[in-house]
Design a protein around this motif. Sequence first.
Motif: not given
Length: 555
Positions: A120-139
């Motif tokens: 689960a930690i590996d999954t969360l790590q990928s999610f955090v990376l997507t959050l910081l690189k993609r979602v912040v950019l869209f915001f």
Amino acid sequence: MKALLKILFRNHWKKISLIFILTFINVQSQLYLIELIPIILYHIKAGRYNATFLILDRFYIAIAVSLICMLLTSYLSFSVSSTFASDLRLKVFSIMMNTNNVGEFCKNKFSGLMSRTIRAIDTLQSFVLTLLKRVVLFFMAFICVVYSLIDLDILYASLFAVFLVVFCFLFWWKLDKMVNDYFHVRKHSGILNNLFSDKIIGLKTIKLFSKEDHTREIFEEKLDETYNLGYRFRYKLSYLLVFLIVLHIVLILFILWGLFIFDANKTLAVEIFLSLIYILYLVNHINAIIPFVNSYTIAFTASVRIEQTLALEHTSNPPRIRESNFEGIEFNNVSVSIFGMDILSDISFKIPKNSKNLIIGPVGAGKTGLINSLTGFYENTAGSILINGKNIKSNSFDDKISLSNHHFMLKGDVFQNISLGDESITREDAIRACDDALFTKDLSFEVYERGSNLSADLKQRLAIARALAHDCEIYVFDNSFSQIESTSRRIIKENIKKRLSGKILIFIDNIFDDYSDMDNILVMENSSLVCQGSHDFLIENCETYRRLINCSGGK
């Protein structure tokens, strides 16, 4: 998810703030490039090449700033997500290492919670990376585009912003509902997996009792239910992608509307062009939401597993017993019940300092349960354990107990397996302990994982050497000689008694074997202490003891 995101932002707020700032600068640089493009084209068409070259300098600077910001954002995003995952793994490991009792141990090991948490930690790590690189950019792109459109037409920009806010709210509401559907899918997949396992393991039993048809019906029912749930979940997930397509279409309609609302008499054509490019720029960044949609439900499920493990963290461990003059142990009406099963029932006895003790009884009598109670692995449901007259708590005295455990072997050399990181143990101490245990391998001999390259008797000898090398008050040898041939077994026991004179020795065995010189013998049966005393006393007064001796061929 909220709890973990709080940990993320609390521990890494400086880097995350820097990511926001760099993303803002990056978006602003890209929008500035968009503004420069029509100006450059206008000057080139008018033949003003000197002005074009001056603007190109700013164009190249903006490109350089954008690239630098993107590189730094990527580096910081990877750094934050990796460090966050590493911190969680260390926290999970710390929780596992601080497990104090059998209840916590069962939650960690038998439920598979630990292995699932690591995944689960590996999954969360990928999610955090997507959050910081993609979602912040869209915001950031959303904020900057709306701000840029305000300069062109405030009403147009306001309507555009309201639409995006409403859309994001509806999108998030729909995505959050998908989490519950995903939990149902995973739950039924787990049920189906168990049915697979049960069907394979119990196939002969099922056929024996002619229940195969009934089992097949249950299996096929769950298979169909799991398939339908998974199908419906994927179907609902496609709704979110339809949301994104609708957003693309509406934004294009905003572009067309913009062509009509701008008054050509008072607005330059370049401003109309810029408004179109701004919105198209935002449309391009909507694609960043797609990997976020794909990972959100999985990451949310993963966060639940991680939080289940973090909930096992102790606020503090009980203080260690610090007794300069150790006198002995006393069990005072101790009872232990685990999951409704009686492990110990009203046990009372005393073990003084400088004594040799034997706990004997048939398999399952509760012998090891006594030691697990002493170390705090089993928490007492009644009674108390006293050290020098003081009631001890779990995990408060286990540093004074040296336990011979041949089931645990490190991957490393013999010396590492003996010292277990205790720097006070020298190689000379380890050699002496090996000699007393009749362990013949060199200290540099490489032990494979779980001791797979050692025979059963060598594992027991190495475990005995490890127990002897550590300076403790109590030494426990729990079924430590079962694989060692009789002559060596007698020599090793004599070496132990000589070496540990003045300490408390506790031998645990299923059968009687050369223990007639024990100061005190505890005879257990059915989780109870049936009698205790010297060998001669028990021969005369304890039927259970005589039966055990006769079964083992003793005298």
